[in-house]
Design a protein around this motif. Structure first.
Motif, PDB file in Angstrom:
ATOM      1  N   UNK A   1       0.558  -1.363  -0.045  1.00 31.47           N
ATOM      2  CA  UNK A   1       0.410   0.126  -0.088  1.00 31.47           C
ATOM      3  C   UNK A   1       0.887   1.145   0.153  1.00 31.47           C
ATOM      4  N   UNK A   2       1.982   1.296   1.131  1.00 32.42           N
ATOM      5  CA  UNK A   2       2.714   2.744   0.645  1.00 32.42           C
ATOM      6  C   UNK A   2       3.129   3.078  -0.247  1.00 32.42           C
ATOM      7  N   UNK A   3       3.902   1.843  -0.680  1.00 38.59           N
ATOM      8  CA  UNK A   3       4.321   2.319  -2.433  1.00 38.59           C
ATOM      9  C   UNK A   3       3.923   2.845  -3.874  1.00 38.59           C
ATOM     10  N   UNK A   4       1.708   1.964  -3.207  1.00 31.27           N
ATOM     11  CA  UNK A   4       1.020   2.594  -4.724  1.00 31.27           C
ATOM     12  C   UNK A   4       0.420   3.568  -3.964  1.00 31.27           C
TER      13      UNK A   4
ATOM     14  N   UNK B   1      -3.131   9.094  -2.242  1.00 31.18           N
ATOM     15  CA  UNK B   1      -3.686   9.078  -1.363  1.00 31.18           C
ATOM     16  C   UNK B   1      -2.401  10.418   0.008  1.00 31.18           C
ATOM     17  N   UNK B   2      -1.218   9.823  -0.370  1.00 30.38           N
ATOM     18  CA  UNK B   2      -0.061  10.302   0.060  1.00 30.38           C
ATOM     19  C   UNK B   2       0.053  11.888   0.411  1.00 30.38           C
TER      20      UNK B   2
ATOM     21  N   UNK C   1       4.729   9.522  10.659  1.00 32.12           N
ATOM     22  CA  UNK C   1       4.479  11.692   9.998  1.00 32.12           C
ATOM     23  C   UNK C   1       3.577  12.127  10.498  1.00 32.12           C
ATOM     24  N   UNK C   2       3.125  12.791  11.227  1.00 35.82           N
ATOM     25  CA  UNK C   2       2.186  12.962  13.027  1.00 35.82           C
ATOM     26  C   UNK C   2       2.820  12.603  13.980  1.00 35.82           C
TER      27      UNK C   2
ATOM     28  N   UNK D   1      -8.608   9.740   3.232  1.00 41.51           N
ATOM     29  CA  UNK D   1      -9.300   8.686   2.649  1.00 41.51           C
ATOM     30  C   UNK D   1      -9.729   7.477   3.277  1.00 41.51           C
ATOM     31  N   UNK D   2     -10.009   7.118   3.795  1.00 43.84           N
ATOM     32  CA  UNK D   2     -10.941   6.207   4.552  1.00 43.84           C
ATOM     33  C   UNK D   2     -12.350   6.224   4.604  1.00 43.84           C
ATOM     34  N   UNK D   3     -12.796   7.293   4.274  1.00 40.81           N
ATOM     35  CA  UNK D   3     -14.017   8.053   5.198  1.00 40.81           C
ATOM     36  C   UNK D   3     -15.408   8.259   3.640  1.00 40.81           C
ATOM     37  N   UNK D   4     -14.500   8.056   2.309  1.00 39.60           N
ATOM     38  CA  UNK D   4     -15.623   6.750   1.939  1.00 39.60           C
ATOM     39  C   UNK D   4     -15.899   5.563   2.124  1.00 39.60           C
TER      40      UNK D   4
END
Length: 277
Positions: A13-16, A20-21, A52-53, A107-110
């Motif tokens: 996921x992180x690479x693709x 979202x990032x 990051x947070x 990128x999760x609310x949907x």
């Protein structure tokens, strides 16, 4: 049939998840998290934004996600932060023993089928005056490139029969006013909202990876069909999406990948009555 969902995407996921990032950077800038603030990251995935947070604040930072695979990946990659924890938790039904200054939902609310219930949980988890920041794809044309590819799926002889049984899992409103009303109905004051048109150039391969990082987890997820998916269907579906993206590319092999995104920053004011998460 190989399973298609976020558990199966935890290691890639992180690479693709390129878009979202980049969208998360906009969201974090809008939130302006202060050193010492306690932050909850909802739908944290493998934890790349959560970390990051944790660089921004020395306060308590927690990431939650419904995907066991994503949380396992987040935990295994967290070797440096003592103030950062992760937990498998449903964003539509959670309760925590501590309250937070800030909630981030990138990128999760949907994916939330019960948004009122999720926002009620968020409201109850925030400190008085705390704020929530949400970024998500929005409107039925959330990504015109992907929508055009799915139109191809719905018409092609190898996929159209099974695709008739697909039921969209996504929450999309067509205007920022509808999102604002949802947040207000759950007790929040709107500090900022914007429905943005965003676009960036990607190679066909990059665009396909971006599609797989998010949209494919819906379009090829058995949970969202009323008939059994077959390997032939999944393979044909993927090839048709690749073909459609290639058709959209220019002479240099690049695609102008467009997204519509909602950004909302809202503040908890008062006490929410007669609601449970």
């Amino acid at each position: 049939m190989s399973e298609v969902n976020f558990n199966s995407r935890a290691f890639t996921y992180v690479d693709s998840a390129l878009v979202q990032k980049s969208a998360s950077e906009v969201l974090l800038n809008l939130l302006s998290i202060k050193p010492g603030e306690d932050v909850l990251d909802i739908g944290c995935g493998p934890g790349h934004i959560t970390k990051k947070i944790a660089h921004i604040t020395e306060g308590t930072v927690m990431g939650i996600d419904i995907s066991q695979g994503m949380i396992e990946q987040a935990v295994s990659s967290n070797q440096e932060f003592t103030n950062l924890t992760y937990s498998v938790m449903d964003a539509e039904n959670f309760e925590l023993p501590v309250n937070f200054d800030v909630i981030v939902c990138n990128s999760a609310f949907q994916w939330f089928q019960k948004p009122e219930q999720s926002l009620t949980c968020c409201f109850n988890t925030l400190k008085q005056g705390g704020r929530i920041g949400v970024q998500a794809p929005a409107t039925s044309l959330y990504c015109p490139n992907f929508v055009a590819a799915i139109e191809k799926i719905s018409l092609h002889p190898s996929t159209r029969e099974i695709f008739k049984y697909f039921k969209s899992p996504w929450l999309f409103f067509e205007s920022k006013e509808e999102y604002e009303q949802l947040f207000r109905s759950c007790g929040f004051d709107i500090m900022y909202s914007e429905l943005r048109d965003e676009s960036n150039l990607f190679s066909v391969e990059q665009a396909y990876k971006i599609y797989q990082s998010g949209a494919e987890n819906g379009y090829l997820n058995q949970s969202f069909y009323t008939v059994t998916l077959t390997d032939d269907y999944i393979n044909s579906f993927r090839e048709l999406v690749k073909e459609a993206l290639k058709e959209q590319s220019d002479d240099s092999g690049m695609i102008d990948l467009k997204f519509k995104r909602i950004y909302i920053i809202a503040k908890k004011q008062g006490v929410l009555k007669s609601r449970e998460c």
